[in-house]
Motif scaffolding. Structure first.
Motif: not given
Ligand code: OXT
Ligand code: ADP
Ligand code: MG
Length: 587
Positions: A409-435
């Motif tokens: 669902n590359p149109d979906a918008i991912l909001v993300n916060e936390g410490a580990n919940a933030l850092d792991f998500t940043r490197s694990i979850v690829d994004m496909y579209q700007p913003r």
């Protein structure tokens, strides 16, 4: 200006001929294309919120002004129009102020509009209802701050606020509207004439030809060039030009967190998976809308190949930024290119084409091969971690599901916060579209979660997936009611490890209170969503999490998934343990 104080030609005629402060605020906002207000009603702006809605604006009413403020700020980032937050005086204003300061820090265009108490009483400190000198308090936290005392000045006040928020480096603006302003009446025609439709609020700023030439020569001299894309590049909405620059030059790039997806994270030139290799090894670094602040280790120290934390590496920096003051903020910038990113990138591309035609020399193969090797190693390491299926779930096994669903669902918008919940998500979850990735930004602030999620859904109409640490969620959790009230397609996934960073810490004093870092074990966060008519799910396996997320996205129903994570999973402050002064000390 003709203030109408009495009805000269009869009641009906007078009404037809006059306008008031309420109406002029609404007209000024509408005239400038502002169609949504994020806020919370009360004295003295209760009636304004009603009238705004009646006047055709969408009014999204929150449970706490801080969340409304975060919503406005991220709406500004997403749309390039200032997001507007409306609050009551003193405490409501202060609740919104954190978001205003955060917007200024992150270069998000936002206007905090707050009602305020009677100037005469406030200034003599005579104890008015919610007495506070809001303008003075807002000023240091905002790019600009204005107060309007006369209805005839509302048009100018709104225009100045819009221009200040959007032009140059975007930021937060405070607009103070005293209670007495709203009922002031004015001849309707004079009122209409007092309004300003802001022309070209974010004027292009064309870089100087010699600055572009200097940058070009430096790039040409590079043996190990690197591009860093920051959230300024995402904000600039110059997506095609940026992609063309990256692909024409063949230079590897690293996206900062909110620039992920500007080019798809799966792009072969992405060096994100080799970050700790490319930063110290690069010889020329082109920064596009990214500051050399703490997130880039201030451009020096070990991250950049320096021998000690204060040592500079050997890099030369080219910096594209709209702020002429940004260069040299931390280390020397050899080629500052000042202007808006769209114009600067286009100018650099034009210079490249003029110099080399289609024969621009690609970066040396040795550099690209070395990066590819590091990438392959890190990607394989990550794949292994993602494939594991421990009980209870850990961050990897849960985020593997989120990764798949964002990919689908590359149109979906991912909001993300936390410490580990933030850092792991940043490197694990690829994004496909700007913003599409919205997170804690420059301050690493907790509490943006539900405000960002609401705004993202309202502004875009797209599905929102909010990946939240359990602590992070707590800062704005009550807004699940807002999500349910407006029936927004938001799926909140709480990575619940029972605490701040982890949930297994005990009170070192041996006392009965829990450790300051842990929460109630086994908390049922999903019930909070159910309380307001949304869907709540407790997921203890990746399969349960996947089912629940798929259903949330299919149904577009407000959903909260309490993803139960091993309470021992997580490190102190995630990837930034080193910033915690005593974290490494043995007790
Ligand atoms: O190169 P190496 O080998 O190093 O590997 C890197 C990449 O190459 C690799 N990578 C990949 N590998 C394979 N494939 C792909 N695609 C790939 N992509 C990358 O992965 C690693 C890591 O990559 P990364 O992330 O790019 O690199 P790195 O080195 O981490 O980057 C450095 C940084 C600084 C840019 C980065 O770490 C970053 O952006 N960090 C932001 C950190 C941040 O802002 N954290 C939030 C603040 S923490 C703390 O302040 C918290 N508080 C206090 C508090 C706050 N903040 N606010 C308020 C209002 N009050 C209090 C609190 C209360 S966090 C917090 C709550 C925490 O508890 P929760 O329950 O919410 O959360 P949990 O921790 O989950 O329990
Ligand atoms: P990141 O955290 O992703 O590294 P930063 O917030 O540190 O990004 O940097 C964003 C930079 O982008 C700021 O210095 C800001 O001045 C700049 N910027 C924002 N919008 C524009 C624009 N339209 N044109 C040029 N620079 C911009
Ligand atoms: Mg946690």
């Amino acid at each position: 200006m003709a203030l109408v104080t009495a009805t000269s030609g009869g009641e009906i005629e007078a009404q037809a001929q006059e306008t008031d402060g309420f109406q002029l605020v609404i007209d000024a906002l509408k005239l400038n294309g502002i169609d949504t207000i994020f806020g919370l009603p009360g004295i003295p702006i209760t009636d304004l919120t009603r009238k705004l809605q009646r006047g055709g604006l969408r009014v999204i009413s929150f449970r706490h002004e801080q969340n409304a403020g975060y919503a406005a700020s991220i709406a500004g980032f997403m749309t390039g129009k200032p997001g507007v937050c409306l609050t009551v005086s003193a405490p409501g204003f202060l609740n919104g102020l954190t978001a205003l300061a955060n917007a200024t820090t992150n270069c998000f265009p936002m206007i905090l509009v707050s009602g305020s108490s009677e100037r005469e009483i406030v200034d003599l400190q005579q104890g008015d209802y919610e007495e506070m000198d809001q303008l003075a308090i807002a000023r240091p936290h905002a790019k600009a701050a204005f107060r309007v005392l006369h209805a005839a000045d509302i048009g100018v006040g709104v225009a100045r606020a819009i221009r200040a928020a959007l032009s140059g480096r975007p930021g937060g603006v405070y607009l103070d509207l005293p209670a007495k302003l709203f009922p002031q009446t004015l001849d309707a025609d004079a009122g209409r004439k007092s309004l300003i439709r802001v022309v070209d609020p974010a004027p292009r700023q064309i870089p100087a030809a010699e600055a572009v030439q200097r940058a070009l020569e430096l790039l040409q001299s590079a043996e190990r060039p690197l591009i860093i894309l920051g959230k300024g590049a995402a904000y600039a909405q110059a997506d095609a030009a940026i992609r063309a620059l990256v692909e024409t030059t063949g230079i590897p790039y690293v996206p900062m967190s909110m620039a992920k997806g500007l080019l798809p994270d799966t792009h072969e030139q992405s060096a994100a998976a080799a970050r700790s290799y490319v930063l110290p090894e690069a010889d020329v670094v082109l920064l596009i809308g990214a500051r050399l602040n703490w997130l880039l280790s201030h451009g020096k120290g070990k991250t950049w190949g320096g021998k000690s934390p204060q040592d500079w590496g050997g890099q030369k920096f080219i910096q594209i930024d709209i702020s002429p003051q940004e260069a040299d903020s931390n280390v020397r910038v050899d080629a500052p290119v000042v202007g808006d990113i769209g114009s600067c990138v286009a100018a650099l591309l034009a210079a490249i084409t003029a110099t080399a035609g289609s024969n621009w020399a690609q970066p040396p193969a040795a550099w690209l091969t070395a990066i590819a090797e590091r990438k392959t190693k890190n990607v394989a390491k990550l794949a292994e971690a993602l494939a594991s299926n421990p009980t209870p779930m850990n961050f990897h096994s849960a985020l593997n599901v989120v990764r798949d669903l964002v990919k689908a669902n590359p149109d979906a918008i991912l909001v993300n916060e936390g410490a580990n919940a933030l850092d792991f998500t940043r490197s694990i979850v690829d994004m496909y579209q700007p913003r599409k990735r919205l997170d804690v930004g420059t301050w690493g602030v907790m509490g943006i979660g539900m405000g960002f999620a609401v705004a993202a859904a309202v502004v875009s109409g797209e599905q929102v997936i909010a990946v939240e640490g359990d602590s992070a969620f707590g800062f704005s959790g009550m807004e699940v009611e807002t999500i349910c009230r407006y029936r927004l397609p938001v799926c909140v996934v709480i990575l619940n490890n029972n605490g701040v960073y982890r949930g297994d810490e005990v009170n070192a004093s041996g006392g009965r209170d829990p450790s300051p870092l842990v929460f109630v074990k086994g908390a049922r966060y999903e019930k909070l969503m159910e309380a307001f008519g949304g869907v709540g799910v407790r997921a203890t396996t990746p399969a349960e999490l996947r089912r629940a997320m798929e259903e949330a996205i299919r149904s577009r129903q407000p959903t909260l998934i309490n993803a139960v994570i091993d309470e021992k999973a997580g490190t102190e402050s995630g990837r930034i343990t080193s910033l915690n002064p005593s974290a490494k000390k043995k007790p």
